[in-house]
Design a protein around this motif. Structure first.
Motif, PDB file in Angstrom:
ATOM      1  N   ALA A 283       3.066   4.210  -6.820  1.00 44.70           N
ATOM      2  CA  ALA A 283       3.780   3.094  -7.450  1.00 44.70           C
ATOM      3  C   ALA A 283       3.957   3.320  -8.944  1.00 44.70           C
ATOM      4  N   PHE A 284       2.917   3.803  -9.615  1.00 48.52           N
ATOM      5  CA  PHE A 284       3.021   4.060 -11.052  1.00 48.52           C
ATOM      6  C   PHE A 284       3.936   5.246 -11.339  1.00 48.52           C
ATOM      7  N   LYS A 285       3.927   6.216 -10.434  1.00 44.25           N
ATOM      8  CA  LYS A 285       4.726   7.411 -10.666  1.00 44.25           C
ATOM      9  C   LYS A 285       6.215   7.128 -10.562  1.00 44.25           C
ATOM     10  N   TYR A 286       6.605   6.283  -9.629  1.00 42.98           N
ATOM     11  CA  TYR A 286       8.026   6.072  -9.368  1.00 42.98           C
ATOM     12  C   TYR A 286       8.510   4.657  -9.696  1.00 42.98           C
ATOM     13  N   GLY A 287       7.594   3.750 -10.056  1.00 40.45           N
ATOM     14  CA  GLY A 287       8.018   2.359 -10.186  1.00 40.45           C
ATOM     15  C   GLY A 287       8.012   1.761 -11.562  1.00 40.45           C
ATOM     16  N   ASP A 312       3.755  -3.472  -3.759  1.00 40.20           N
ATOM     17  CA  ASP A 312       5.208  -3.531  -3.965  1.00 40.20           C
ATOM     18  C   ASP A 312       5.501  -3.105  -5.392  1.00 40.20           C
ATOM     19  N   ASN A 313       6.430  -2.192  -5.550  1.00 42.83           N
ATOM     20  CA  ASN A 313       6.793  -1.748  -6.894  1.00 42.83           C
ATOM     21  C   ASN A 313       8.313  -1.677  -7.018  1.00 42.83           C
ATOM     22  N   SER A 314       8.780  -1.929  -8.223  1.00 49.09           N
ATOM     23  CA  SER A 314      10.209  -1.862  -8.483  1.00 49.09           C
ATOM     24  C   SER A 314      10.701  -0.431  -8.352  1.00 49.09           C
ATOM     25  N   ILE A 315      11.960  -0.298  -8.046  1.00 51.05           N
ATOM     26  CA  ILE A 315      12.572   1.015  -7.891  1.00 51.05           C
ATOM     27  C   ILE A 315      13.347   1.338  -9.159  1.00 51.05           C
ATOM     28  N   MET A 319      15.740   6.698  -8.222  1.00 53.11           N
ATOM     29  CA  MET A 319      14.772   6.911  -7.159  1.00 53.11           C
ATOM     30  C   MET A 319      15.286   6.283  -5.867  1.00 53.11           C
ATOM     31  N   ASN A 320      14.914   6.867  -4.741  1.00 49.36           N
ATOM     32  CA  ASN A 320      15.292   6.299  -3.449  1.00 49.36           C
ATOM     33  C   ASN A 320      14.094   6.312  -2.517  1.00 49.36           C
ATOM     34  N   ASP A 321      14.331   5.830  -1.317  1.00 41.18           N
ATOM     35  CA  ASP A 321      13.228   5.736  -0.348  1.00 41.18           C
ATOM     36  C   ASP A 321      12.611   7.089  -0.076  1.00 41.18           C
ATOM     37  N   ARG A 322      13.432   8.142  -0.007  1.00 42.21           N
ATOM     38  CA  ARG A 322      12.919   9.483   0.280  1.00 42.21           C
ATOM     39  C   ARG A 322      12.022   9.976  -0.851  1.00 42.21           C
ATOM     40  N   ASN A 323      12.435   9.711  -2.100  1.00 42.96           N
ATOM     41  CA  ASN A 323      11.613  10.137  -3.232  1.00 42.96           C
ATOM     42  C   ASN A 323      10.264   9.420  -3.229  1.00 42.96           C
ATOM     43  N   LEU A 324      10.308   8.097  -2.954  1.00 40.45           N
ATOM     44  CA  LEU A 324       9.101   7.302  -3.023  1.00 40.45           C
ATOM     45  C   LEU A 324       8.121   7.636  -1.903  1.00 40.45           C
ATOM     46  N   SER A 325       8.640   8.049  -0.746  1.00 41.59           N
ATOM     47  CA  SER A 325       7.774   8.315   0.400  1.00 41.59           C
ATOM     48  C   SER A 325       7.253   9.740   0.435  1.00 41.59           C
ATOM     49  N   SER A 353      16.707  -3.072  -1.656  1.00 42.13           N
ATOM     50  CA  SER A 353      17.512  -2.902  -2.871  1.00 42.13           C
ATOM     51  C   SER A 353      16.722  -3.195  -4.139  1.00 42.13           C
ATOM     52  N   VAL A 354      15.563  -3.816  -3.999  1.00 38.49           N
ATOM     53  CA  VAL A 354      14.792  -4.234  -5.173  1.00 38.49           C
ATOM     54  C   VAL A 354      13.507  -3.440  -5.349  1.00 38.49           C
ATOM     55  N   ALA A 355      12.789  -3.222  -4.260  1.00 39.33           N
ATOM     56  CA  ALA A 355      11.437  -2.666  -4.407  1.00 39.33           C
ATOM     57  C   ALA A 355      11.090  -1.758  -3.228  1.00 39.33           C
ATOM     58  N   PHE A 356      10.042  -1.000  -3.466  1.00 40.99           N
ATOM     59  CA  PHE A 356       9.443  -0.164  -2.425  1.00 40.99           C
ATOM     60  C   PHE A 356       8.173  -0.868  -1.959  1.00 40.99           C
ATOM     61  N   HIS A 357       7.986  -0.957  -0.630  1.00 44.88           N
ATOM     62  CA  HIS A 357       6.903  -1.755  -0.076  1.00 44.88           C
ATOM     63  C   HIS A 357       5.950  -0.876   0.740  1.00 44.88           C
ATOM     64  N   VAL A 358       4.670  -1.154   0.610  1.00 44.72           N
ATOM     65  CA  VAL A 358       3.621  -0.513   1.403  1.00 44.72           C
ATOM     66  C   VAL A 358       2.746  -1.607   1.997  1.00 44.72           C
ATOM     67  N   LYS A 359       2.501  -1.518   3.298  1.00 47.74           N
ATOM     68  CA  LYS A 359       1.591  -2.466   3.956  1.00 47.74           C
ATOM     69  C   LYS A 359       0.655  -1.679   4.863  1.00 47.74           C
ATOM     70  N   LEU A 360      -0.616  -1.735   4.534  1.00 50.33           N
ATOM     71  CA  LEU A 360      -1.637  -1.014   5.292  1.00 50.33           C
ATOM     72  C   LEU A 360      -2.632  -2.009   5.867  1.00 50.33           C
ATOM     73  N   GLN A 361      -2.905  -1.897   7.158  1.00 50.01           N
ATOM     74  CA  GLN A 361      -3.927  -2.711   7.822  1.00 50.01           C
ATOM     75  C   GLN A 361      -4.930  -1.794   8.504  1.00 50.01           C
ATOM     76  N   ILE A 362      -6.193  -2.082   8.297  1.00 51.62           N
ATOM     77  CA  ILE A 362      -7.274  -1.293   8.890  1.00 51.62           C
ATOM     78  C   ILE A 362      -8.281  -2.240   9.528  1.00 51.62           C
ATOM     79  N   ASN A 363      -8.640  -1.945  10.759  1.00 51.41           N
ATOM     80  CA  ASN A 363      -9.686  -2.705  11.430  1.00 51.41           C
ATOM     81  C   ASN A 363     -11.025  -2.052  11.115  1.00 51.41           C
ATOM     82  N   LEU A 364     -11.789  -2.671  10.236  1.00 47.95           N
ATOM     83  CA  LEU A 364     -13.065  -2.118   9.796  1.00 47.95           C
ATOM     84  C   LEU A 364     -14.218  -2.547  10.678  1.00 47.95           C
ATOM     85  N   ALA A 365     -13.979  -3.467  11.602  1.00 48.10           N
ATOM     86  CA  ALA A 365     -15.057  -3.989  12.445  1.00 48.10           C
ATOM     87  C   ALA A 365     -15.532  -2.937  13.431  1.00 48.10           C
TER      88      ALA A 365
END
Length: 365
Positions: A283-287, A312-315, A319-325, A353-365
């Motif tokens: 996010a800091f590198k590209y946002g 979530d970070n601004s684009i 930069m595009n989705d390919r660069n960010l991923s 069109s506004v931001a790049f989004h990351v959503k991570l879910q982990i079941n730690l139980a």
């Protein structure tokens, strides 16, 4: 849990085998010791010899025949040995006892082997086929079949379990080796980006440069100690992410908006080290930019063992989705998550069109 020593395990195994044989003899002995098969009354040594043969065959089959023949796909040889053992037990042993103990004895009315349906054909000598009928070929075959099935099944089952354990240990070692390799890639990668930030501050003669060096020192201390473990306290991982965010935000301009939220109790639970930082670093590198309005919004929440991380970070223009991923960081963390949390995590990344989004879910139980 109490763990048995090697000596105790052997003693317990010996007791188990003795109990098994005692039960086997108790169940099968009446078949040849009853009124229809009085061989033990006449020839106790034949009774004893039969069971000694079964004991010897049980361990030979389990320790020699199955591993050397059946396990190595030498089926014909294994079947040949099995048939030979069957013939020896059901035919040869009775024939030997008949020859040495029975055939020379005259037939008398008071002999225990005399039955209404058994009449000698050779003037007083017991014929082998009649003897086999009296000794019970069906009973002896049943005994042999039980011993064959149990010995073969136990050995084949133990070999299958040992092979499964070996493959599992091999897979675990490969996973650990790959995780170690991936973590070794992380260390210089983050160091390069942190030094790049400090270089930017030093180049602009920013007074925050010493503070950045101090933050980098704390981050490197974490990388060289905690990151070598498979799991670390969740609280430490969150604290290190805060340290990294602080380090990177030192070079941000006034047009940069940072929002960082923590929800839940992070004092319990463990997590794979360096789980969040690659996303924050991306996010800091590209946002962020010093010339346009930009933002990074990070939220970490845990509830009932379910951990959710969003970033979530601004684009920035260009930069595009390919660069960010792309990049070492995100590709690395994807592989590490697959190895550390198979079927226990979900990771979704994408851009609008506004931001790049990351959503991570982990079941730690």
């Amino acid at each position: 849990m109490y763990a048995l020593s090697s000596k105790n395990k052997k003693a317990l195994l010996a007791v188990f085998h003795l109990a098994g044989w005692a039960l086997f003899i108790y169940i099968t002995a009446p078949l040849i010791n009853g009124t229809e098969h009085p061989s033990r009354n006449l020839f106790p040594w034949m009774f004893v010899t039969g069971y000694l043969f079964l004991v010897a065959y049980f361990y030979l089959n389990g320790q020699v025949f199955v591993p050397r023949f059946l396990s190595k796909k030498r089926i014909v040889l294994f079947l040949g040995v099995t048939v030979a053992a069957y013939v020896l037990f059901c035919f040869v042993i009775p024939a030997v006892f008949h020859h040495y103990f029975v055939s020379e004895l005259p037939f008398r009315e008071d002999m225990l082997l005399r039955r209404p349906d058994f009449q000698p054909r050779d003037g007083g000598r017991m014929m082998p086929f009649g003897l086999f009928r009296h000794y019970g070929l069906y009973s002896r075959s049943s005994q042999f079949l039980v011993v064959f099935i149990v010995s073969t099944g136990l050995k084949a089952g133990s070999q299958w379990y040992a092979e499964k354990q070996r493959l599992q240990e091999l897979e675990n070692s490969m996973v650990q080796a790959e995780l170690s390799f991936l973590k070794s890639q992380i260390h210089p990668h983050f160091l390069f980006n942190c030094l790049n930030s400090i270089y930017y501050l030093a180049l602009s003669q920013d007074s925050k440069a010493p503070e950045a060096i101090l933050s980098l020192s704390g981050f490197l201390r974490f990388v060289t100690t905690e990151s070598n473990r498979n799991r670390i306290p969740l609280e430490k991982e969150v604290k290190m992410m805060e340290e990294y965010i602080h380090l990177q935000s030192l070079r941000a301009s006034e047009k940069f908006e940072l929002r960082f939220q923590l929800k839940g109790d992070f004092r319990e639970g463990t997590i794979m080290p360096l789980t969040f930082v690659p996303f924050v670093e991306n996010a800091f590198k590209y946002g962020i930019s010093a010339h346009v309005n930009c933002f990074i919004h990070i939220c970490v929440e845990i509830e009932r063992g379910l951990l959710e991380f969003t970033c979530d970070n601004s684009i920035v223009s260009g930069m595009n989705d390919r660069n960010l991923s792309a990049g070492v960081g995100l590709e690395n963390i994807r592989k590490r998550l697959e190895l550390a949390y198979p079927a226990r995590h979900s990771l979704a990344t994408g851009a609008d069109s506004v931001a790049f989004h990351v959503k991570l879910q982990i079941n730690l139980a």
